[in-house]
Structure formats: structure tokens, C-alpha cells
Design a protein around this motif. Structure first.
Motif, PDB file in Angstrom:
ATOM      1  N   THR A  49      49.119 101.411  26.202  1.00  0.00           N
ATOM      2  CA  THR A  49      48.238 102.155  25.312  1.00  0.00           C
ATOM      3  C   THR A  49      48.853 103.490  24.957  1.00  0.00           C
ATOM      4  O   THR A  49      48.902 103.889  23.797  1.00  0.00           O
ATOM      5  CB  THR A  49      46.873 102.392  25.989  1.00  0.00           C
ATOM      6  OG1 THR A  49      46.304 101.134  26.322  1.00  0.00           O
ATOM      7  CG2 THR A  49      45.929 103.119  25.066  1.00  0.00           C
ATOM      8  N   ALA A  68      52.168 102.875  22.771  1.00  0.00           N
ATOM      9  CA  ALA A  68      51.962 102.391  21.416  1.00  0.00           C
ATOM     10  C   ALA A  68      51.243 103.407  20.553  1.00  0.00           C
ATOM     11  O   ALA A  68      51.485 103.505  19.355  1.00  0.00           O
ATOM     12  CB  ALA A  68      51.170 101.083  21.445  1.00  0.00           C
ATOM     13  N   ALA A 120      57.784 102.244  13.670  1.00  0.00           N
ATOM     14  CA  ALA A 120      56.977 101.036  13.830  1.00  0.00           C
ATOM     15  C   ALA A 120      57.864  99.806  13.725  1.00  0.00           C
ATOM     16  O   ALA A 120      58.017  99.219  12.665  1.00  0.00           O
ATOM     17  CB  ALA A 120      55.872 101.004  12.781  1.00  0.00           C
ATOM     18  N   VAL A 144      56.162  94.564  16.779  1.00  0.00           N
ATOM     19  CA  VAL A 144      55.258  94.616  17.921  1.00  0.00           C
ATOM     20  C   VAL A 144      54.428  93.349  17.914  1.00  0.00           C
ATOM     21  O   VAL A 144      53.927  92.933  16.870  1.00  0.00           O
ATOM     22  CB  VAL A 144      54.334  95.853  17.869  1.00  0.00           C
ATOM     23  CG1 VAL A 144      53.312  95.825  18.996  1.00  0.00           C
ATOM     24  CG2 VAL A 144      55.148  97.139  17.927  1.00  0.00           C
ATOM     25  N   LYS A 199      50.063  92.490  21.824  1.00  0.00           N
ATOM     26  CA  LYS A 199      50.187  93.829  22.383  1.00  0.00           C
ATOM     27  C   LYS A 199      49.278  94.807  21.644  1.00  0.00           C
ATOM     28  O   LYS A 199      48.599  95.641  22.266  1.00  0.00           O
ATOM     29  CB  LYS A 199      51.645  94.303  22.311  1.00  0.00           C
ATOM     30  CG  LYS A 199      51.845  95.710  22.866  1.00  0.00           C
ATOM     31  CD  LYS A 199      51.473  95.777  24.331  1.00  0.00           C
ATOM     32  CE  LYS A 199      51.457  97.186  24.851  1.00  0.00           C
ATOM     33  NZ  LYS A 199      51.057  97.240  26.277  1.00  0.00           N
ATOM     34  N   LEU A 200      49.268  94.730  20.325  1.00  0.00           N
ATOM     35  CA  LEU A 200      48.419  95.631  19.554  1.00  0.00           C
ATOM     36  C   LEU A 200      46.948  95.397  19.896  1.00  0.00           C
ATOM     37  O   LEU A 200      46.179  96.358  20.066  1.00  0.00           O
ATOM     38  CB  LEU A 200      48.651  95.422  18.057  1.00  0.00           C
ATOM     39  CG  LEU A 200      47.820  96.298  17.119  1.00  0.00           C
ATOM     40  CD1 LEU A 200      48.020  97.778  17.415  1.00  0.00           C
ATOM     41  CD2 LEU A 200      48.167  95.997  15.658  1.00  0.00           C
ATOM     42  N   LEU A 232      49.720 103.163  14.540  1.00  0.00           N
ATOM     43  CA  LEU A 232      49.053 101.877  14.724  1.00  0.00           C
ATOM     44  C   LEU A 232      48.794 101.196  13.390  1.00  0.00           C
ATOM     45  O   LEU A 232      48.878  99.971  13.285  1.00  0.00           O
ATOM     46  CB  LEU A 232      47.751 102.077  15.501  1.00  0.00           C
ATOM     47  CG  LEU A 232      47.915 102.545  16.941  1.00  0.00           C
ATOM     48  CD1 LEU A 232      46.549 102.813  17.571  1.00  0.00           C
ATOM     49  CD2 LEU A 232      48.688 101.535  17.782  1.00  0.00           C
ATOM     50  N   VAL A 256      52.057  99.590  12.463  1.00  0.00           N
ATOM     51  CA  VAL A 256      52.285  98.400  13.285  1.00  0.00           C
ATOM     52  C   VAL A 256      51.417  97.253  12.792  1.00  0.00           C
ATOM     53  O   VAL A 256      51.876  96.109  12.633  1.00  0.00           O
ATOM     54  CB  VAL A 256      51.980  98.715  14.762  1.00  0.00           C
ATOM     55  CG1 VAL A 256      51.942  97.430  15.585  1.00  0.00           C
ATOM     56  CG2 VAL A 256      53.016  99.669  15.326  1.00  0.00           C
ATOM     57  N   ALA A 257      50.140  97.528  12.537  1.00  0.00           N
ATOM     58  CA  ALA A 257      49.210  96.480  12.115  1.00  0.00           C
ATOM     59  C   ALA A 257      49.629  95.854  10.790  1.00  0.00           C
ATOM     60  O   ALA A 257      49.432  94.658  10.566  1.00  0.00           O
ATOM     61  CB  ALA A 257      47.799  97.040  12.014  1.00  0.00           C
ATOM     62  N   THR A 269      52.578  93.115  11.488  1.00  0.00           N
ATOM     63  CA  THR A 269      52.537  92.175  12.606  1.00  0.00           C
ATOM     64  C   THR A 269      51.621  91.001  12.318  1.00  0.00           C
ATOM     65  O   THR A 269      50.583  91.151  11.676  1.00  0.00           O
ATOM     66  CB  THR A 269      52.067  92.883  13.899  1.00  0.00           C
ATOM     67  OG1 THR A 269      52.213  92.000  15.012  1.00  0.00           O
ATOM     68  CG2 THR A 269      50.606  93.310  13.816  1.00  0.00           C
ATOM     69  N   PHE A 290      43.062  93.494  11.782  1.00  0.00           N
ATOM     70  CA  PHE A 290      43.465  94.764  12.401  1.00  0.00           C
ATOM     71  C   PHE A 290      43.177  95.931  11.453  1.00  0.00           C
ATOM     72  O   PHE A 290      42.718  96.996  11.876  1.00  0.00           O
ATOM     73  CB  PHE A 290      44.952  94.748  12.746  1.00  0.00           C
ATOM     74  CG  PHE A 290      45.292  94.040  14.023  1.00  0.00           C
ATOM     75  CD1 PHE A 290      44.497  94.177  15.156  1.00  0.00           C
ATOM     76  CD2 PHE A 290      46.433  93.252  14.115  1.00  0.00           C
ATOM     77  CE1 PHE A 290      44.826  93.535  16.345  1.00  0.00           C
ATOM     78  CE2 PHE A 290      46.768  92.614  15.305  1.00  0.00           C
ATOM     79  CZ  PHE A 290      45.964  92.750  16.415  1.00  0.00           C
TER      80      PHE A 290
END
Length: 230
Positions: A15, A18, A24, A27, A31-32, A51, A54-55, A58, A67
Motif C-alpha cells: 500500500t 504503490a 507507473a 502493475v 496488486k492494485l 494510482l 496505474v489503473a 492495467t 478501477f
């Protein structure tokens, strides 16, 4: 998560890592999801830009969209309200507990037996489960799925349990249902056996109650290989 460390430490450390920011890169969606399903700390809100990136990169399209909806809600909601909502959702609603075997087995010996599968899977992959958290704690299982194919197999075997949690979250009207949607979008559709399990559980009154403790009646020698080495 490491062979020497506990699995819960990986969840907590993940947590912070990330949410802390940075480039980014790829990932795992698992994990997210693990990060987003843990108690919302200041690090989570400080890392929202990261985040978001990342979203957006992914998983399948349905995963990215789910997400995105959840992260939009995080941005639009004061942190203290998010924290209160988290507690009201996961700590005060038995059907929404973040423990994969809880909806079907509740506080019964059958749940203790079911959790042996999780411990065995962690150990077979070279990880030692931490005593700080029960082995079916969903963020821990998601971390495991992000680290090794054994973890992905474990979470697929509990597709019905994930569906029960997803259904309960939608029924509760919580934005956390989007995180469950994102996880399930990464998994195969429910098979016939899983559909039967889900329908049977949904016909009940929620997790069964049986105040007898969770120590399982394991078959003799179930962990004999580990004990023999001590």
C-alpha cells in the motif's frame, strides 16, 4: 511478501509503495485491488495521481473502467468520510467481510478447514503466512495472486466466494463494489459448480453462526512434513 516474512506485511508495505508515487510501470490488477481494499490511509490519497496512471494501464478494459470509477469516488470524497465508509462497509456488515471463506462458512469449524487450503498454498510457494491476519484475508490473497501463478490459481478456485462478496457490495450500494468488479473481470466467468455454490449461499441468511472457534479438525499428519523438519 518473502519467504522469511509474513504475507500481511507485504499487503501493508505494498500500500505504501504503490501509493507513494513514481513511474507507473506494469502493475498487476490484483496488486492494485489489494491496495484499494485496505484501510484508506493518507498515503493512499497522496498517491492518487500515480494510482490513476496505474489503473489506466492495467488489466482488461472492464477492469480499467471499474478501477477508474472507484478512483473518481476517492477523489470526490473527503478522506475522513472514506474511512468511515470503509469501516461501515467491511467491519460492520458481516456479508461484506474481506475474508474469502466467511460468507459461506461464517464462524464455524468448516471455515477453519477451508483456511488450511490458503496456508498450504502459501507454504507450497515458499511463503510463511503471518499470524497477524487470517490467511483468507482478501488483500493478502490478491498480493499472493500478483506474485505467483500459484496465487492466481488459488483466487480462481475461490471465484464463487469472490462473487458472493461482489454481490454483497453491490447490494450495500458501496463504491467498493467497483473494486470487486475489477477483480472479477480478470477471472473466468462462473462455472456451473460455482453458480450452484453462489445460489445456495444467497438463499441463506448470510454467514452462518457457530461460536465454536476456528481451530480446524485437520486430518492427522496434514502438516506432518513441516512438523517433521522441526
Amino acid at each position: 511478501m518473502s519467504a522469511a516474512g509474513g504475507t500481511r506485511q507485504a499487503a501493508a508495505g505494498g500500500t505504501r509503495q504503490a501509493a507513494a508515487g513514481g513511474a507507473a510501470g506494469p502493475v498487476s490488477p490484483f496488486k492494485l485491488a489489494s491496495v484499494l481494499l485496505q484501510y484508506p490511509t493518507a498515503a493512499l490519497f497522496n498517491g492518487l495521481d500515480f494510482l490513476d496512471a496505474v489503473a489506466a494501464a492495467t488489466g482488461h478494459r472492464a477492469t480499467r473502467q471499474a478501477f477508474g470509477r472507484f478512483l473518481d469516488w476517492l477523489r470526490a470524497t473527503p478522506p475522513n468520510q472514506v474511512a468511515q465508509h470503509y469501516v461501515a462497509t467491511f467491519d460492520l456488515r458481516r456479508r461484506c467481510a474481506l475474508y474469502l471463506t466467511y460468507y459461506r462458512f461464517g464462524d464455524t469449524r468448516r471455515r477453519g478447514m477451508a483456511m488450511l487450503e490458503f496456508k498450504a498454498a502459501y507454504r507450497a510457494a515458499g511463503f510463511e503466512p503471518s499470524d497477524a491476519e487470517l490467511p483468507d484475508y482478501l488483500p493478502m490473497v490478491l498480493d499472493f495472486a500478483a506474485l505467483t501463478p500459484r496465487g492466481a490459481t488459488l483466487i480462481r478456485r475461490h471465484r464463487a466466494d469472490l462473487e458472493l462478496l461482489r454481490h454483497a457490495l453491490h447490494e450495500a450500494g458501496t463504491p467498493y463494489a467497483d473494486v470487486a468488479d475489477a477483480i472479477c473481470a480478470q477471472l473466468p466467468r462462473l462455472g456451473r459448480r460455482d453458480l450452484v455454490l453462489v445460489r445456495k449461499a444467497l438463499r441463506g441468511d448470510g454467514p452462518p453462526r457457530e461460536e465454536v472457534g476456528l481451530e480446524p479438525f485437520a486430518p492427522p499428519g496434514y502438516l506432518a512434513g513441516r512438523e517433521a523438519g522441526r
